[in-house]
Design a protein around this motif. Structure first.
Motif, mmCIF file in Angstrom:
data_model
loop_
_atom_site.group_PDB
_atom_site.id
_atom_site.type_symbol
_atom_site.label_atom_id
_atom_site.label_comp_id
_atom_site.label_asym_id
_atom_site.label_seq_id
_atom_site.Cartn_x
_atom_site.Cartn_y
_atom_site.Cartn_z
ATOM 1 N N TYR A 65 0.860 -1.176 0.000
ATOM 2 C CA TYR A 65 0.000 0.000 0.000
ATOM 3 C C TYR A 65 0.898 1.229 0.000
ATOM 4 C CZ TYR A 65 -4.448 -2.354 1.248
ATOM 5 O OH TYR A 65 -5.597 -3.128 1.260
ATOM 6 N N ALA A 66 0.403 2.332 -0.541
ATOM 7 C CA ALA A 66 1.081 3.615 -0.468
ATOM 8 C C ALA A 66 0.210 4.578 0.327
ATOM 9 C CB ALA A 66 1.350 4.155 -1.872
ATOM 10 N N VAL A 67 0.758 5.756 0.610
ATOM 11 C CA VAL A 67 0.030 6.783 1.348
ATOM 12 C C VAL A 67 -0.459 7.837 0.361
ATOM 13 C CG1 VAL A 67 0.190 8.575 3.116
ATOM 14 C CG2 VAL A 67 1.392 6.399 3.435
ATOM 15 N N HIS A 68 -1.753 8.108 0.390
ATOM 16 C CA HIS A 68 -2.298 9.155 -0.484
ATOM 17 C C HIS A 68 -1.684 10.492 -0.082
ATOM 18 C CE1 HIS A 68 -5.088 11.965 -2.358
ATOM 19 N NE2 HIS A 68 -5.539 10.963 -3.105
ATOM 20 N N PRO A 69 -1.125 11.259 -1.033
ATOM 21 C CA PRO A 69 -0.411 12.485 -0.678
ATOM 22 C C PRO A 69 -1.250 13.525 0.050
ATOM 23 C CG PRO A 69 0.074 11.850 -2.942
ATOM 24 C CD PRO A 69 -1.046 10.961 -2.471
ATOM 25 N N LEU A 70 -2.554 13.540 -0.155
ATOM 26 C CA LEU A 70 -3.401 14.563 0.448
ATOM 27 C C LEU A 70 -4.184 14.051 1.646
ATOM 28 C CD1 LEU A 70 -4.728 16.337 -2.769
ATOM 29 C CD2 LEU A 70 -2.752 16.931 -1.365
ATOM 30 N N THR A 71 -4.820 12.889 1.515
ATOM 31 C CA THR A 71 -5.656 12.372 2.601
ATOM 32 C C THR A 71 -4.888 11.518 3.599
ATOM 33 O OG1 THR A 71 -6.262 10.330 1.436
ATOM 34 C CG2 THR A 71 -7.584 12.302 0.982
ATOM 35 N N LEU A 72 -3.724 11.004 3.196
ATOM 36 C CA LEU A 72 -2.905 10.063 3.972
ATOM 37 C C LEU A 72 -3.560 8.706 4.151
ATOM 38 C CD1 LEU A 72 -1.294 12.289 6.758
ATOM 39 C CD2 LEU A 72 -0.595 11.944 4.384
ATOM 40 N N ASP A 73 -4.652 8.461 3.448
ATOM 41 C CA ASP A 73 -5.285 7.146 3.476
ATOM 42 C C ASP A 73 -4.422 6.138 2.712
ATOM 43 O OD1 ASP A 73 -7.490 8.089 4.878
ATOM 44 O OD2 ASP A 73 -8.601 8.588 3.043
ATOM 45 N N PRO A 74 -4.444 4.860 3.122
ATOM 46 C CA PRO A 74 -3.703 3.852 2.363
ATOM 47 C C PRO A 74 -4.386 3.589 1.021
ATOM 48 C CG PRO A 74 -4.961 2.822 4.125
ATOM 49 C CD PRO A 74 -5.105 4.301 4.318
ATOM 50 N N ILE A 75 -3.606 3.558 -0.033
ATOM 51 C CA ILE A 75 -4.098 3.280 -1.383
ATOM 52 C C ILE A 75 -3.167 2.244 -2.008
ATOM 53 C CG2 ILE A 75 -5.173 5.542 -1.721
ATOM 54 C CD1 ILE A 75 -2.644 6.412 -3.209
ATOM 55 N N PRO A 76 -3.612 1.522 -3.029
ATOM 56 C CA PRO A 76 -2.723 0.550 -3.670
ATOM 57 C C PRO A 76 -1.418 1.203 -4.123
ATOM 58 C CG PRO A 76 -4.958 0.230 -4.421
ATOM 59 C CD PRO A 76 -4.974 1.489 -3.606
ATOM 60 N N GLY A 77 -0.315 0.551 -3.790
ATOM 61 C CA GLY A 77 0.996 1.066 -4.157
ATOM 62 C C GLY A 77 1.699 0.110 -5.094
ATOM 63 N N THR A 78 2.706 -0.593 -4.578
ATOM 64 C CA THR A 78 3.412 -1.570 -5.401
ATOM 65 C C THR A 78 2.493 -2.714 -5.797
ATOM 66 O OG1 THR A 78 5.494 -0.975 -4.315
ATOM 67 C CG2 THR A 78 5.437 -3.071 -5.467
ATOM 68 N N ALA A 79 1.499 -3.002 -4.986
ATOM 69 C CA ALA A 79 0.479 -3.993 -5.350
ATOM 70 C C ALA A 79 -0.700 -3.273 -6.005
ATOM 71 C CB ALA A 79 0.004 -4.751 -4.121
#
Length: 554
Positions: A65-79
């Motif tokens: 997972y990655a961190v959304h730059p604005l909300t800081l919510d976890p979002i799909p990253g490398t997966a």
């Protein structure tokens, strides 16, 4: 009127040096330049704890997972595909086929397994976060018992599974449903590592070990939006956009410089001159006056962190002497003898709220913080007397450990005076540069130390887990079975209202037992012009550098 003319005269002489730090004629200025707490301490993933180090790590690496730059919510990253079982205990990650390392190698599931195993094998500072995974806690216990005749540690029993026929497949089995697990996986301890670039073979034994220079350019291989181009010790770090990053269009600046400027006056001079686009963590020595002037480019907002003093709770002090701080009454007395309002009004000066709690009030929706210890000199004197130190007689001369950057010395001097005036005890001041200070804090080679904690993910456990027994970040070496039991209960509880009540009870124990003395809750403060974009004002102050840019006039 130009920005330069607004600089106090004493700072004008500093501009030339600041400009030299930002680049030379032989090197083009970076697209985005910032200052953040001086130099970084480490880029070795198991040892990342400082905010400035973590911020750079988010630029060089990326989790499943990655961190959304604005909300800081976890979002799909490398997966790019994540399957979650109905009972919320099994996560199956599928790594995107466009995910590559900065040297062009594909990112595979084994890269995560290698990094996670190393985190456990080396007892990384956040290794306890892996205890949410089935078998990870037992594996760490087996490692600790390895030299005591216990069974050999078996990593195959940890709930992490890969497939030989599918290098993109990674299945993770949790002990209990963990609602914040995506937040954890987006955090730096769960980042992957490129084993081939890190490992070297021992000459004699033939065993593989990690190259201690793997974090230095050009050795560091990452999978994040940037690669590490330069690291000039105590001068500058340069990041260059990673040509192999799967989301190249999302990377706003092609080059980023982090300048290692320790002195706040030099930071201000560099910012005022235009050599710095974003200055993070403006101290009260400068920010307090700027607030009075109404500077609109100074942004001050709620923070996710607390500044406190840490008490070493071991039976003996470094050197073997009996430790008076092992007595809860002594810790409570020291905690109740500080009038904290003076610190925020006259030293830090940025509107920080006085702290009696550990977890910042309002950090988590619907969480009701417990009551901390009040300022009560008479009660403090009685507690110290009950512990055998009436009017301070017989109390050993302890030291306050602090790093010399920032305003820590001023705060320590004030605390020193408060304990002398209110409790008739004397403590020494022991200031050191950051690396020495942090090593002594981590290794418990202190009696009293300045400390702090910023939450890393959106759950109260990001604060309470710090003080679990044996935790890599438990600087006080404080152990309380009831506290640990409540934290464990919270991991099993799926009802959020009940979970928050459990955390409330756990924090109450921490405050009553007083292994820490909360002084104030941080505020975040930074300076930036209106042309700086992608720097949101969030309490966690987690800036994802891939979104940062400066819109310059042409």
């Amino acid at each position: 009127m130009s920005r330069l003319l607004l600089i106090p005269l004493a700072l004008v002489l500093l501009l030339a040096g600041a400009m030299m730090l930002s680049g030379t004629a032989a090197e083009k200025r970076a697209d985005f330049t910032f200052v953040d707490r001086g130099d970084i301490k480490t880029l070795d993933l198991p040892r990342l704890t400082y905010m400035q180090d973590i911020r750079i790590a988010y630029a060089l690496f990326e989790g499943l997972y990655a961190v959304h730059p604005l909300t800081l919510d976890p979002i799909p990253g490398t997966a790019d595909r994540i399957d979650i079982s109905d009972d919320k205990k099994t996560y199956t990650f599928h790594i995107r086929n466009t995910a590559k390392w900065s040297n062009g190698d594909p990112v595979v599931a084994a890269d995560f397994v290698f990094a996670w195993k190393r985190m456990l094998d080396e007892s990384g500072d956040y290794a306890e976060l892996f205890n949410y995974i089935q078998g990870a806690e037992e594996y760490q216990k087996a490692l600790a018992d390895k030299g005591k005749g216990g069974p050999p540690p078996d990593f195959t029993k940890v709930g992490v599974e890969t497939r030989p026929d599918d290098p993109s497949y990674l299945r993770v089995q949790l002990k209990n449903p963990t609602v914040f697990f995506p937040d954890l996986v987006a955090f730096t301890p769960f980042f992957p590592s490129h084993a081939k670039s890190m490992l070297i073979k021992e000459d004699k034994s033939g065993e593989m070990r990690v190259n201690p220079k793997y974090t230095r350019p050009p050795n560091l291989v990452g999978n994040g939006p940037y690669r590490l181009d330069k690291w000039e010790f105590k001068r500058k770090i340069r990041l260059v956009a990673n040509d192999y990053y799967w989301d190249k269009p999302g990377v706003k600046s092609k080059t980023i410089d982090m300048l290692a400027i320790d002195d706040p006056q030099n930071c201000f001079a560099a910012y005022e001159s235009g050599a710095v686009d974003w200055w993070n963590e403006v101290p009260g020595t400068i920010g307090g006056e700027l607030l009075k002037r109404g500077r609109t480019d100074l942004h001050v907002f709620t923070s996710f962190g607390t500044y406190f003093y840490s008490f070493n709770c071991r039976p003996t002090l470094p050197g073997g002497a009996d430790n008076p701080l092992k007595d809860v009454r002594v810790r409570q007395a020291l905690s109740m003898a500080i009038e904290k309002q003076f610190i925020v009004d006259h030293i830090t000066r940025m509107g920080q709220p006085v702290a009696t709690q550990y977890i910042p009030p309002g950090a988590f929706k619907a969480y009701q913080p417990p009551q901390g210890l009040p300022f009560d000199v008479q009660r403090a004197r009685q507690l110290l007397s009950d512990a055998g130190f009436r009017d301070g007689h017989g109390f050993p001369q302890l030291k306050i450990n602090f790093n010399t950057e920032g305003q820590h010395k001023e705060i320590a001097e004030y605390v020193q005076r408060q304990w002398r005036d209110h409790l008739s005890i004397n403590v020494e001041l022991d200031g050191k540069e950051l690396k020495t200070f942090s090593d002594q804090l981590r290794n418990k080679q202190y009696s009293i130390s300045r400390a702090s904690w910023y939450g890393d993910y959106n759950d109260p456990s990001t604060f309470t887990d710090k003080y679990l027994p044996g935790g890599g970040n438990n600087d006080s070496d404080w152990n309380n079975e009831r506290f640990a039991k409540l934290c464990d209960d919270a991991t099993r509880e799926t009802d959020q209202t009940k979970r928050l009540r459990v955390f409330h009870d756990a924090e109450q124990i921490l405050l009553d037992e007083s292994p820490i003395l909360p002084l104030f809750h941080y505020v975040n403060s930074h300076m930036r012009g209106d042309n700086v974009k992608g720097i949101p004002e969030n309490a966690r102050n987690s800036i994802i550098l891939k979104s940062a840019e400066v819109v310059r006039k042409r």
